[in-house]
Design a protein around this motif. Structure first.
Motif, short mmCIF file in Angstrom:
data_model
loop_
_atom_site.label_atom_id
_atom_site.label_comp_id
_atom_site.label_asym_id
_atom_site.label_seq_id
_atom_site.Cartn_x
_atom_site.Cartn_y
_atom_site.Cartn_z
N SER A 163 0.81 -1.03 -0.23
CA SER A 163 0.26 0.04 -0.05
C SER A 163 0.90 1.28 0.18
O SER A 163 1.80 1.28 0.65
CB SER A 163 -0.96 0.06 1.14
N GLU B 49 0.41 5.22 0.53
CA GLU B 49 -0.23 6.46 0.69
C GLU B 49 0.04 7.51 -0.11
O GLU B 49 1.39 7.79 -0.13
CB GLU B 49 -0.17 6.50 2.33
N ASP C 277 -7.14 1.39 -6.30
CA ASP C 277 -6.94 2.61 -5.30
C ASP C 277 -8.24 2.68 -4.44
O ASP C 277 -9.04 2.19 -4.49
CB ASP C 277 -6.82 3.78 -6.41
N GLU D 236 -2.71 0.45 -4.16
CA GLU D 236 -2.22 -0.93 -3.56
C GLU D 236 -1.52 -1.65 -4.97
O GLU D 236 -2.35 -1.56 -6.10
CB GLU D 236 -3.40 -1.75 -3.26
#
Length: 262
Positions: free
Chosen positions: A170, A172, A203, A209
């Motif tokens: 993931s 961010e 997303d 991801e």
């Protein structure tokens, strides 16, 4: 006085629609017919002897940070095929003149895998691919074109973002996923400043991801490329590219051999 023996080197030529690379695994560059074969650490598997050599698969090991590997990673997403030719070069030590004495292997790149310290490139012989029986295109309801390839014809849709934090697969993003690409990144990729591309499988508003974990530092600017689910609806609404759609959505679902014609 007898003439010194000829020196022999291997010469690799990689060619696609967008780039060409000329390499040699030896410790010196080779200038031949206007092409400079740059010295690069290349290892290959043993090829069969005689006529069987041309049919053998070619497996190469190269430095993972070289320009060729970056190109192959990029073309693996666009569908651009890269051909490979392995030739033998000879030099007369008296005249320092290089000439090609023959071609040992020809084929195309099938795929590339990158580890921490080595990139492995798998290549298929031209004789094997030409003799393969059957159609090369898939006959399916959904489009079989590689997204943004020449057959697809769609124009890449991209957006820039900055990495905030990374948690395994993931990523961010600072400010989250740009609104106009939100919900459409699955099947696309995240590209780092050095050209490496990582496939996006989804997303979720604040980030994306990836298929595999990626080592990204906070603050790194990345390029997000919109993906496609290869359906007619996405092809039309997202890309306005239905004229190039490569699927066959009207394939009958009823099998006449099991249900009868009527």
């Amino acid at each position: 006085m007898s003439q010194n023996p000829l020196q022999e080197v291997e010469l690799y030529a990689f060619a696609s629609n967008s780039a060409q690379f000329y390499l040699t695994p030896h410790e010196f560059d080779v200038d031949l017919d206007g092409n400079l074969y740059a010295s690069l650490s290349i290892e290959r598997n043993e090829l069969a002897l005689g006529a069987e050599a041309a049919k053998s698969a070619l497996d190469l090991k190269l430095p993972p940070d070289c320009d060729l590997v970056r190109h192959l990673l990029a073309t693996s997403l666009t569908g651009d095929t890269t051909s490979v030719t392995l030739r033998i070069g000879r030099r007369d030590s008296w005249g320092d003149y290089w000439w090609i004495s023959g071609t040992r292997w020809m084929g195309r790149v099938l795929g590339v895998e990158v580890a921490d310290d080595v990139a492995r490139v798998r290549c298929e012989s031209a004789q094997v691919s030409l003799k393969r029986i059957g159609l090369r295109r898939l006959y399916s309801r959904k489009c079989s074109h590689v997204l943004y390839s020449s057959a697809c014809g769609a124009s890449p849709m991209t957006a820039s973002a900055f990495v905030l934090e990374v948690y395994g697969r993931s990523v961010e993003l600072d400010g989250g996923v740009p609104g106009w690409v939100s919900g459409g990144l699955a099947g696309g990729w995240l590209q780092t400043p050095d050209g490496a591309r990582h496939m996006i499988i989804g997303d979720y508003g604040s980030g994306v991801e990836l298929l595999y974990p990626a080592a990204l530092e906070p603050g790194t600017e990345v390029l997000l490329t919109v993906g496609c689910d290869h359906s007619t609806a996405t092809c039309q609404t997202r890309f306005d590219n239905l004229d190039n759609y490569g699927g066959f959505p009207a394939i009958p679902s009823k099998n006449p051999f099991s249900t009868g014609v009527f």
